[in-house]
Design a protein around this motif. Structure first.
Motif, PDB file in Angstrom:
ATOM      1  N   ARG A 255       0.833  -1.206   0.000  1.00 19.66           N
ATOM      2  CA  ARG A 255       0.000   0.000   0.000  1.00 19.66           C
ATOM      3  C   ARG A 255       0.873   1.263   0.000  1.00 19.66           C
ATOM      4  O   ARG A 255       0.534   2.262  -0.623  1.00 19.66           O
ATOM      5  N   PHE A 256       1.992   1.180   0.690  1.00 15.31           N
ATOM      6  CA  PHE A 256       2.877   2.343   0.728  1.00 15.31           C
ATOM      7  C   PHE A 256       3.561   2.565  -0.628  1.00 15.31           C
ATOM      8  O   PHE A 256       3.640   3.691  -1.128  1.00 15.31           O
ATOM      9  N   ALA A 257       4.038   1.472  -1.228  1.00 16.32           N
ATOM     10  CA  ALA A 257       4.676   1.589  -2.550  1.00 16.32           C
ATOM     11  C   ALA A 257       3.680   2.203  -3.533  1.00 16.32           C
ATOM     12  O   ALA A 257       4.023   3.074  -4.344  1.00 16.32           O
ATOM     13  N   HIS A 258       2.428   1.770  -3.437  1.00 17.95           N
ATOM     14  CA  HIS A 258       1.371   2.280  -4.305  1.00 17.95           C
ATOM     15  C   HIS A 258       1.093   3.756  -4.017  1.00 17.95           C
ATOM     16  O   HIS A 258       0.993   4.577  -4.925  1.00 17.95           O
ATOM     17  N   LEU A 259       1.026   4.081  -2.735  1.00 16.75           N
ATOM     18  CA  LEU A 259       0.754   5.469  -2.341  1.00 16.75           C
ATOM     19  C   LEU A 259       1.846   6.407  -2.853  1.00 16.75           C
ATOM     20  O   LEU A 259       1.577   7.538  -3.250  1.00 16.75           O
ATOM     21  N   LYS A 260       3.082   5.897  -2.862  1.00 11.14           N
ATOM     22  CA  LYS A 260       4.185   6.718  -3.367  1.00 11.14           C
ATOM     23  C   LYS A 260       3.957   7.094  -4.822  1.00 11.14           C
ATOM     24  O   LYS A 260       4.265   8.196  -5.251  1.00 11.14           O
ATOM     25  N   SER A 261       3.397   6.134  -5.604  1.00 13.16           N
ATOM     26  CA  SER A 261       3.160   6.473  -7.011  1.00 13.16           C
ATOM     27  C   SER A 261       2.065   7.530  -7.109  1.00 13.16           C
ATOM     28  O   SER A 261       2.164   8.456  -7.905  1.00 13.16           O
ATOM     29  N   ALA A 262       1.032   7.406  -6.262  1.00 12.30           N
ATOM     30  CA  ALA A 262      -0.017   8.431  -6.279  1.00 12.30           C
ATOM     31  C   ALA A 262       0.594   9.781  -5.887  1.00 12.30           C
ATOM     32  O   ALA A 262       0.336  10.804  -6.532  1.00 12.30           O
ATOM     33  N   GLY A 263       1.453   9.765  -4.845  1.00  8.82           N
ATOM     34  CA  GLY A 263       2.098  11.009  -4.401  1.00  8.82           C
ATOM     35  C   GLY A 263       2.951  11.620  -5.499  1.00  8.82           C
ATOM     36  O   GLY A 263       2.941  12.826  -5.731  1.00  8.82           O
ATOM     37  N   HIS A 264       3.672  10.739  -6.216  1.00  9.88           N
ATOM     38  CA  HIS A 264       4.587  11.226  -7.246  1.00  9.88           C
ATOM     39  C   HIS A 264       3.847  11.934  -8.381  1.00  9.88           C
ATOM     40  O   HIS A 264       4.281  12.981  -8.865  1.00  9.88           O
ATOM     41  N   TYR A 265       2.736  11.360  -8.801  1.00 14.88           N
ATOM     42  CA  TYR A 265       2.056  11.923  -9.977  1.00 14.88           C
ATOM     43  C   TYR A 265       0.931  12.903  -9.629  1.00 14.88           C
ATOM     44  O   TYR A 265       0.618  13.780 -10.407  1.00 14.88           O
TER      45      TYR A 265
END
Ligand code: HEM
Length: 318
Positions: A255-265
């Motif tokens: 979930r954190f790895a995924h959240l990082k992608s949301a944060g990045h874009y």
């Protein structure tokens, strides 16, 4: 061909004949079929042409292919996880060795998913992503049914209810639990009760499937199998350690790895870009807010309180 081989072949033929006789089938006709059929090739066996034809894009931005492929790869891993969960739940007289080996497989699949998520964070050009994503509306990974099935096969439904309702629904039946699933609340505007289109479409297609899965896994999900077969086992400590690692990988690290992608874009100078699925993603996605745990009884009160907090600091650091 030596005599030994002939004897062996004869033995095989006899066994085959016995096998086909049982079903009233004529072995000789099947052998004719074998004679005329082509040798199997690698590309046919794994349906390679079909597989490589499944990346149809909505735009001509090349990175959209990266996006589609990585989603497909993830769905294939999810399928592998589900196959293991299915085997664990249906294994007659399951023993600790089988259980641990299958959980270890699931752990390996999730480790790969977590470490490869960087592909989604730094592996696409932001400019391309922010454009092609508009052609995908209102589709979202939120609509991954396999992800929801992994959750259902891993734990009791009460643990997938939104955190505010968990205490009240301890004794609720399946329909009431399904009503309050955390992701349904997450995609519903609290004040108006209005569901996002993404959620409406997902529910229309899959709620029946989730009800069936909830029934099937009620007493046979991973948590239940652990409680019923291994909570007093002499290998308990080892098993608990494995289950905690799975929970950590699926519900914190992935979930954190995924959240990082949301944060990045989707995070731009404190401003939030709207998600394709329409959730308030910054409030919905973080583990520390969702507090989804497959095995809550295997974590201490302090670990509950600190769930997902350790990984908070670096959100949006890319
Ligand atoms: C650039 C990459 C990605 C971004 C920016 C992104 C963004 C989001 C956002 C904003 C949500 C919240 C729902 C919404 O409003 O749309 C979401 C949910 C979700 N996405 Fe992604 N996503 C990405 C990649 C992926 C990939 C590769 C998968 C793999 C299948 C995936 C699976 C999911 C799942 C399962 C949820 C629901 C999570 C939950 O309910 O807690 N996403 N995503």
């Amino acid at each position: 061909m030596g005599e030994n081989v002939d004897a062996h072949l004869l033995e095989q033929l006899k066994k085959l004949q016995a096998k086909y006789n049982v079903m009233g089938q004529d072995l000789s006709s099947y052998l004719d079929g074998l004679l005329y059929s082509d040798y199997l090739t690698y590309w046919d066996y794994i349906h390679l042409d079909t597989l490589l034809s499944l990346q149809s894009t909505e735009t001509s931005f090349p990175d959209e292919k990266v996006f589609i492929l990585y989603h497909q790869i993830t769905e294939l891993y999810f399928r592998m996880v589900l196959l293991e969960l299915e085997q664990i739940s249906t294994r007659p007289n399951i023993d600790a060795t089988f259980f641990v080996e299958r959980v270890n497989r699931i752990i390996r699949y999730f480790q790969n998913l977590v470490s490869s998520f960087e592909i989604m964070v730094v592996g696409m050009e932001k400019e391309q992503f922010l454009k092609f994503r508009m052609a995908l509306l209102p589709a979202s990974g939120f609509q991954s049914a396999q992800y929801r099935l992994i959750e259902i096969a891993s734990t009791d439904m009460i643990n997938l209810v939104s955190v505010e309702s968990r205490d009240d629904l301890q004794h609720a039946d399946l329909s009431n639990l399904l009503e309050k699933l955390y992701w349904r609340s997450g995609a519903t505007e609290l004040a108006s009760g209005k569901k996002t289109l993404t959620l409406q479409q997902f529910e229309a297609k899959y709620m029946g499937t989730f009800f069936e899965a909830g029934t099937k896994y009620k007493s046979k999900n991973l948590l239940q199998i652990f409680k019923n077969h291994f909570s007093d086992s002499e290998r308990r400590d080892e098993i608990v350690e494995r289950l905690r690692l799975y929970d950590n990988l699926a519900n914190i690290q992935w979930r954190f790895a995924h959240l990082k992608s949301a944060g990045h874009y989707l995070q731009k100078n404190q401003r939030e870009i709207k998600a394709t699925g329409g959730t308030n993603w910054q409030k919905y996605l973080p583990s520390r807010i969702q507090k989804v745990m497959f095995f809550p009884e295997l974590w201490s009160a302090q670990e509950h309180a600190e769930w997902g907090k350790g990984v908070l600091a670096s959100v949006g650091s890319h």
